[in-house]
Design an enzyme around this catalytic site. Structure first.
Site, PDB file in Angstrom:
ATOM      1  N   ALA A   1      -2.868   4.205   3.214  1.00  0.00           N
ATOM      2  CA  ALA A   1      -3.810   4.226   2.229  1.00  0.00           C
ATOM      3  C   ALA A   1      -4.977   3.379   2.830  1.00  0.00           C
ATOM      4  CB  ALA A   1      -3.305   3.584   0.921  1.00  0.00           C
TER       5      ALA A   1
ATOM      6  N   THR B   1       0.729  -1.197  -0.039  1.00  0.00           N
ATOM      7  CA  THR B   1       0.123   0.050   0.064  1.00  0.00           C
ATOM      8  C   THR B   1       0.791   1.236  -0.117  1.00  0.00           C
ATOM      9  OG1 THR B   1      -0.264   0.495   2.405  1.00  0.00           O
ATOM     10  CG2 THR B   1      -1.597  -1.149   1.706  1.00  0.00           C
ATOM     11  N   ASP B   2       0.243   2.218  -0.481  1.00  0.00           N
ATOM     12  CA  ASP B   2       0.823   3.690  -0.181  1.00  0.00           C
ATOM     13  C   ASP B   2       0.677   4.123   1.283  1.00  0.00           C
ATOM     14  OD1 ASP B   2       2.192   6.032  -0.583  1.00  0.00           O
ATOM     15  OD2 ASP B   2       1.029   6.574  -2.354  1.00  0.00           O
ATOM     16  N   CYS B   3       1.511   4.945   1.591  1.00  0.00           N
ATOM     17  CA  CYS B   3       1.514   5.032   3.186  1.00  0.00           C
ATOM     18  C   CYS B   3       0.106   5.446   3.684  1.00  0.00           C
ATOM     19  CB  CYS B   3       2.545   5.660   3.679  1.00  0.00           C
ATOM     20  SG  CYS B   3       4.360   4.954   3.176  1.00  0.00           S
TER      21      CYS B   3
END
Length: 464
Positions: free
Chosen positions: A257, A253-255
């Site tokens: 997200a 995941t993006d941080c």
């Protein structure tokens, strides 16, 4: 190497390089408690002391040089590298970066420093398509062209990961999957509505190209695409990435997200589920192995509530751990050739020369009115503009630092003849109204042989 390993004795099977990857991964997972498994699936993993496994943080940056770590070579930002149209140069830059990354890891781990940004899993390159100049993260990309982005991105991945048949030099990551290009302020709730034809012709070709060169990981984006949050997007992650393209690495995941999944629209999120446990379970079921953030810490609750099984967690952990095994992090020291890269490559003269070459090739001259190349022996030079003396403007984002950063003003001062006069005034400021005596540039501009005006924006007025 395998023959040498087979002659050694190992306390646990996962430590033995002579065994297959699957045997080693499965052995390690079989020895972990559920709590230990979950802790290994967030970016900042704790040590498992009973197996002598040190801490490891997956979050590392190398967009244009090893970032946020020790003093290292700073290369031109990605948009500048894109302007070179030079895939060999992109490869050489990435190879230099990965050499420095390994050297830094070797030296810091030897000291027992397992800090964030000292690892070998790098969340780069950004291969999103730069269509809107108002998007602050456009500087991280190679531009607006899908083909150029694919070619340069693939070269960069090859340079970062190396060509050793057994080990990765570093692990790279293609991001942000998919259709992620603004608006920046709304990225946690934005729904990108895009026609299927545009998805396949503009937004996906570069990701496919990087999968074809075995990029180790894919980062899913904050936004939704056509109504579904990207980090639980079954079509993108399973139908396209896994089934059609055959991607074998891990998805992360993006941080933070996953927080967007249970934050409701009035809270700036997608409102896909109601709780962190539900969000964590949904991401695992979609095929996301690593959470940058803390939402996966709720996976214990997910199991208790019957939202997911421990076996499903094991399956995603197995995919994730393979990356660390490929990097040689569970092998005896000295097992892979990258263990021997010494620290003297970091910010070396050779790498600084390569950075200069990349910077020179990144310059795009639209039209020359006869003034260039600029003479260095005019009587008077005047330098002005909000970024002429700025260190900030040299850095870009996801930046590294070192002891020899040269501002444009300093560079010009060193380049002109010592008998030439040089005047400097800040002039206009980036983030506030200009005031006297700062802004009295006009007189100098009027009586100088040449005025050099340094404009642009910086992190003072834009997002990432």
């Amino acid at each position: 190497q395998q023959q040498e390993a087979s002659s050694l004795s190992f306390e646990f099977a996962f430590q033995n390089p002579a065994l297959s990857m699957d045997e080693r991964v499965n052995d390690l997972i079989s020895r972990l408690t559920l709590e230990e498994k979950i802790a290994q699936m967030v970016n900042g993993t704790p040590a498992i002391e009973r197996f002598n496994i040190p801490p490891y943080d997956y979050w590392n940056e190398a967009l244009h040089g090893v970032g946020r770590s020790v003093a290292a070579t700073v290369f031109p930002q990605a948009i500048g590298l894109g302007a070179t149209f030079d895939e060999d140069l992109a490869f050489r830059v990435a190879s230099a970066i990965s050499d420095e990354a390994r050297a830094i890891y070797n030296a810091t781990s030897e000291k027992g420093n397992f800090n964030q940004y000292n690892g070998l899993t790098f969340w780069t390159p950004n291969i999103n398509i730069f269509r809107d100049p108002r998007w602050g993260r456009g500087q991280e990309t190679y531009g607006e062209d899908p083909y150029l982005t694919a070619v340069l991105g693939a070269s960069f991945v090859k340079g970062l990961q190396g060509d050793n048949p057994e080990y990765l030099k570093t692990a790279s990551c293609a991001k942000h999957f998919a259709v992620h290009s603004g608006p920046e302020k709304l990225r946690h709730e934005f729904n990108a509505e895009v026609h299927r034809k545009d998805v396949w012709e503009a937004y996906l070709p570069a990701f496919k190209a990087l999968v074809d060169v075995d990029v180790e990981s894919i980062m899913c984006a904050y936004n939704s695409t056509n109504g579904e949050p990207c980090c639980t997007h079954n079509y993108l992650i399973n139908d396209v990435l896994r089934d059609q393209w055959g991607f074998k690495g891990h998805v992360l995941t993006d941080c933070w997200a996953l927080v967007d999944l249970f934050n409701q629209p009035d809270e700036g999120g997608h409102g896909r589920v109601n709780t962190a446990a539900e969000a964590a379970a949904l991401a695992i079921k979609t095929g996301v192995s690593l959470n940058c953030g803390v939402t996966y810490n709720s996976l214990g609750d997910s199991v208790k509530e019957g939202l997911i099984s421990e076996k499903e967690i094991d399956n995603q952990l197995a995919i994730l751990l393979k990356t660390r095994f490929k990097l040689g992090l569970f092998d005896p020291k000295g097992s892979n050739p990258f263990d021997h890269i010494s620290f003297d490559v970091v910010n070396s003269e050779a790498h600084r020369a390569l950075s200069k070459e990349a910077a020179q090739k990144s310059i795009v001259l639209l039209k020359n009115n006869g003034i260039l190349p600029l003479k260095n022996d005019w009587s008077k030079y005047f330098v002005t503009g909000p970024n002429a003396a700025s260190i900030e403007i040299l850095l870009g984002n996801y930046y590294g630092v070192n002891s020899n950063m040269v501002t444009i003003l300093e560079g010009i001062s060193a380049a002109i003849e010592p008998t030439s006069q040089l005047q400097y005034r800040l002039g206009a400021m980036l983030n506030k109204p200009s005031i006297n005596p700062i802004n009295y540039a006009t007189g100098h501009a009027g009586n100088s042989d040449v005025t050099i005006l340094v404009l642009g924006v910086s992190s003072q007025i834009e997002g990432e």
